[in-house]
Scaffold this motif. Structure first.
Motif, mmCIF file in Angstrom:
data_model
loop_
_atom_site.group_PDB
_atom_site.id
_atom_site.type_symbol
_atom_site.label_atom_id
_atom_site.label_comp_id
_atom_site.label_asym_id
_atom_site.label_seq_id
_atom_site.Cartn_x
_atom_site.Cartn_y
_atom_site.Cartn_z
ATOM 1 N N ILE A 226 27.502 -5.003 14.857
ATOM 2 C CA ILE A 226 28.860 -5.354 14.832
ATOM 3 C C ILE A 226 28.709 -5.721 16.913
ATOM 4 N N TRP A 227 28.151 -4.912 17.597
ATOM 5 C CA TRP A 227 27.186 -5.297 19.206
ATOM 6 C C TRP A 227 25.831 -5.576 18.453
ATOM 7 N N HIS A 228 25.268 -6.772 18.493
ATOM 8 C CA HIS A 228 24.547 -7.311 17.781
ATOM 9 C C HIS A 228 23.476 -6.815 19.733
ATOM 10 N N PRO A 229 22.623 -7.182 19.775
ATOM 11 C CA PRO A 229 21.915 -6.792 21.061
ATOM 12 C C PRO A 229 21.367 -7.478 21.888
ATOM 13 N N ASN A 230 21.595 -9.328 20.565
ATOM 14 C CA ASN A 230 21.375 -10.147 21.607
ATOM 15 C C ASN A 230 22.590 -11.191 22.043
ATOM 16 N N ALA A 231 23.444 -10.463 21.628
ATOM 17 C CA ALA A 231 25.150 -10.845 21.703
ATOM 18 C C ALA A 231 25.444 -12.271 20.907
ATOM 19 N N GLU A 232 24.685 -12.026 19.445
ATOM 20 C CA GLU A 232 24.473 -13.183 18.184
ATOM 21 C C GLU A 232 26.184 -13.048 17.696
ATOM 22 N N THR A 233 25.850 -14.145 17.324
ATOM 23 C CA THR A 233 27.920 -13.877 16.121
ATOM 24 C C THR A 233 27.435 -13.414 14.769
#
Length: 110
Positions: free
Chosen positions: A57-64
């Motif tokens: 949900i909090w992807h390490p690359n801030a990807e949706t």
């Protein structure tokens, strides 16, 4: 607005990527930060951190998470947010080019 302010959006996305990476890379300080900032008990912050990181949900690359957006659209449709006909695809609301440019500048990692 984003199209007219692309460089600002890319800078913002770089900051978001760095914040997400920090959350992933610094478990104990992140849990302490979340507990303090969100006024949570430490065990609640820990369970939240574990759930959000494990499920990306909090992807390490801030990807949706496109499927997550699709689910929000579906729920919104069930609540009558969209009038008439088919639900819009996630691509109507997502433009990955900003985060992709930020990742190119920062260096992508898995």
């Amino acid at each position: 607005w984003a199209v007219q302010n692309r460089s600002l959006m890319v800078r913002f996305m770089k900051g978001l990527v760095l914040a997400h990476r920090w959350l992933h890379d610094n478990k104990e300080p992140a849990i302490e930060f979340l507990a303090k900032e969100m006024t949570l008990k430490p065990d609640q912050a820990r369970r939240g951190w574990e759930y959000y990181t494990e499920n990306k949900i909090w992807h390490p690359n801030a990807e949706t998470n496109v499927e997550g957006v699709r689910t929000v659209i579906q729920i919104s449709g069930e609540r009558g947010v969209f009038k008439g006909g088919a639900l819009p695809p996630p691509s109507k609301y997502l433009d990955h080019s900003y985060v992709q440019e930020a990742l190119k500048e920062l260096g992508r990692r898995s």
